[in-house]
Enzyme design. Structure first.
Site, PDB file in Angstrom:
ATOM      1  N   ASN A   9       0.862  -1.184   0.000  1.00  0.00           N
ATOM      2  CA  ASN A   9       0.000   0.000   0.000  1.00  0.00           C
ATOM      3  C   ASN A   9       0.895   1.230   0.000  1.00  0.00           C
ATOM      4  O   ASN A   9       1.495   1.566   1.023  1.00  0.00           O
ATOM      5  CB  ASN A   9      -0.895  -0.033   1.259  1.00  0.00           C
ATOM      6  CG  ASN A   9      -1.762   1.221   1.375  1.00  0.00           C
ATOM      7  OD1 ASN A   9      -1.799   2.051   0.475  1.00  0.00           O
ATOM      8  ND2 ASN A   9      -2.452   1.354   2.498  1.00  0.00           N
ATOM      9  N   LYS A  11       0.123   4.246  -0.210  1.00  0.00           N
ATOM     10  CA  LYS A  11      -0.535   5.415   0.400  1.00  0.00           C
ATOM     11  C   LYS A  11      -0.312   6.653  -0.484  1.00  0.00           C
ATOM     12  O   LYS A  11      -0.184   6.505  -1.698  1.00  0.00           O
ATOM     13  CB  LYS A  11      -0.042   5.603   1.832  1.00  0.00           C
ATOM     14  CG  LYS A  11      -0.197   4.310   2.657  1.00  0.00           C
ATOM     15  CD  LYS A  11      -0.074   4.497   4.123  1.00  0.00           C
ATOM     16  CE  LYS A  11      -0.289   3.160   4.823  1.00  0.00           C
ATOM     17  NZ  LYS A  11      -0.229   3.218   6.274  1.00  0.00           N
ATOM     18  N   GLU A 167      -5.188  -4.924  10.699  1.00  0.00           N
ATOM     19  CA  GLU A 167      -4.207  -3.847  10.836  1.00  0.00           C
ATOM     20  C   GLU A 167      -4.453  -3.111  12.156  1.00  0.00           C
ATOM     21  O   GLU A 167      -5.255  -2.172  12.196  1.00  0.00           O
ATOM     22  CB  GLU A 167      -4.334  -2.849   9.678  1.00  0.00           C
ATOM     23  CG  GLU A 167      -3.986  -3.410   8.322  1.00  0.00           C
ATOM     24  CD  GLU A 167      -3.395  -2.332   7.409  1.00  0.00           C
ATOM     25  OE1 GLU A 167      -2.324  -2.598   6.855  1.00  0.00           O
ATOM     26  OE2 GLU A 167      -3.972  -1.246   7.282  1.00  0.00           O
ATOM     27  N   GLY A 173       2.586   2.424  10.772  1.00  0.00           N
ATOM     28  CA  GLY A 173       3.528   3.527  10.612  1.00  0.00           C
ATOM     29  C   GLY A 173       4.266   3.892  11.889  1.00  0.00           C
ATOM     30  O   GLY A 173       4.900   4.943  11.968  1.00  0.00           O
ATOM     31  N   SER A 212       3.527  -2.021  10.263  1.00  0.00           N
ATOM     32  CA  SER A 212       4.982  -2.058  10.437  1.00  0.00           C
ATOM     33  C   SER A 212       5.614  -3.403  10.067  1.00  0.00           C
ATOM     34  O   SER A 212       6.567  -3.848  10.704  1.00  0.00           O
ATOM     35  CB  SER A 212       5.363  -1.650  11.872  1.00  0.00           C
ATOM     36  OG  SER A 212       4.965  -0.319  12.121  1.00  0.00           O
TER      37      SER A 212
HETATM   38  P1  13P Z   1       3.054   0.531   7.622  1.00  0.00           P
HETATM   39  O1  13P Z   1       3.584  -0.760   7.045  1.00  0.00           O
HETATM   40  O2  13P Z   1       3.762   1.736   7.122  1.00  0.00           O
HETATM   41  O3  13P Z   1       2.980   0.452   9.121  1.00  0.00           O
HETATM   42  O4  13P Z   1       1.555   0.671   7.093  1.00  0.00           O
HETATM   43  C1  13P Z   1       0.687  -0.375   7.230  1.00  0.00           C
HETATM   44  C2  13P Z   1      -0.552  -0.080   6.473  1.00  0.00           C
HETATM   45  O5  13P Z   1      -1.341   0.758   6.863  1.00  0.00           O
HETATM   46  C3  13P Z   1      -0.780  -0.805   5.217  1.00  0.00           C
HETATM   47  O6  13P Z   1      -2.069  -0.580   4.739  1.00  0.00           O
END
Ligand code: 13P
Length: 250
Positions: A9, A11, A167, A173, A212
Site C-alpha cells: 500500500n 498510500k 491492521e 507507521g 509495520s
Molecule cells: P506501515 O507498514 O507503514 O505500518 O503501514 C501499514 C498499512 O497501513 C498498510 O495498509
C-alpha cells in the site's frame, strides 16, 4: 492450501517517475522469486496508468479505496468500473486512515465491500483496534463489530471474493509491530467469525496482517497458522525491503 497475498500500500507517496520505477522493480522481484503468493501494489489513483503500463502481468493492481456508487454526481470518487478498466482487480476498503481521517463509517465500508463483490473486484477489508481499545481489553469486540458490519450481508459466493486485513491501528507507521502471537490470536478470531457466516469460506479466505511489516519481522509473522500474508505500507516503497518481505512468504 490457502492463497497467500503480499500487498504494497503506497498510500499518498511517490510521483509518476517513482511509480514507474517501483512498478518495474516489483515486476523484477516477482519474476526473480517466482513466488506462489499473489503480489499486489496499490498506488494512488492518479498514478495507476503509469503503474499499469510498467508492471508485468504477474503483479496485481489494487486501489487504495473505491466508491460505493456506480457513476454520477459524486465529486472526487472513483468507481469500481473505472478501476477494472486498468486491470485493477482488488481494492483496499476501510483502511483505518480512511476510517479515522475521512469519515468512512462501518456503513460506508459495508457499501464499498458490497459494490466490489458485485463487480468482481476483490475487497481487502481492513479491520483493527486502537491502542486505547486494546489496552481496555476491547480488541476482539472491536474487530468483531467491524467485521460483521462489513461482511454480514454477503452470500457465501460473495464472501469468497473477500480478503481480510488485520491492521492494528497502533502498529501502523509506528515501527511497533504486533507480535506474531498477538496477530495470530486476532487472525484466528477473524477466521472463526467468518466461519460463523460461512464455514466453507473461512478455511480458504486469505487473512493478511498489516502494521509495520518489514524485512526483519515478516517471516515470523507469516509463519503463524492463520496469517496468510501482509499489507505493507512504508516498506513497500523500498524495493530491497519489499523483496525480502515477498521472500518471507515463500
Ligand atoms: P506501515 O507498514 O507503514 O505500518 O503501514 C501499514 C498499512 O497501513 C498498510 O495498509
Amino acid at each position: 492450501m490457502r492463497r497467500k497475498v503480499v500487498a504494497g500500500n503506497w498510500k499518498m507517496n511517490g510521483n509518476r517517475q517513482i511509480a514507474k520505477d517501483l512498478a518495474v522493480g516489483v515486476s523484477k522481484i516477482v519474476e526473480r522469486l517466482n513466488s506462489s503468493a499473489e503480489i499486489l501494489v496499490a498506488p494512488p489513483f492518479v498514478l495507476m496508468t503509469d503503474v499499469a503500463e510498467n508492471v508485468s502481468s504477474s503483479v496485481n493492481l489494487a486501489a487504495q479505496d473505491v466508491s460505493s456508487y456506480d457513476n454520477g454526481a459524486y465529486t472526487g470518487e472513483v468507481s469500481v468500473d473505472m478501476l477494472s478498466e486498468f486491470g485493477c482487480a482488488y481494492s483496499i476498503v476501510g483502511h483505518s486512515e480512511r476510517r479515522a481521517l475521512f469519515g468512512d463509517t462501518d456503513e460506508v465500508v459495508a457499501a464499498k465491500v458490497a459494490k466490489c463483490v458485485e463487480k468482481n473486484v476483490q475487497p481487502i477489508v481492513c479491520v483493527g483496534e486502537t491502542l486505547e481499545e486494546r489496552e481496555s481489553g476491547k480488541t476482539l469486540e472491536v474487530i468483531g463489530g467491524q467485521l460483521h458490519s462489513a461482511l454480514e450481508k454477503l452470500t457465501g459466493d460473495e464472501l469468497e471474493k473477500v480478503i481480510v486485513a488485520y491492521e492494528p491501528v497502533w502498529a501502523i507507521g509506528t515501527g511497533k509491530t504486533a507480535t506474531p502471537e498477538q496477530a495470530q490470536e486476532v487472525h484466528e478470531f477473524i477466521r472463526g467469525e467468518v466461519a460463523a457466516l460461512d464455514e466453507a469460506t473461512a478455511s480458504v479466505m486469505p487473512i493478511i496482517y498489516g502494521g509495520s511489516v518489514n524485512a526483519g519481522n515478516a517471516k515470523s509473522l507469516f509463519a503463524m497458522a492463520d496469517i496468510d500474508g501482509g499489507l505493507v505500507g512504508g516498506a513497500s516503497l523500498k524495493l530491497e525491503e519489499f523483496e525480502e518481505i515477498c521472500k518471507a512468504i515463500g
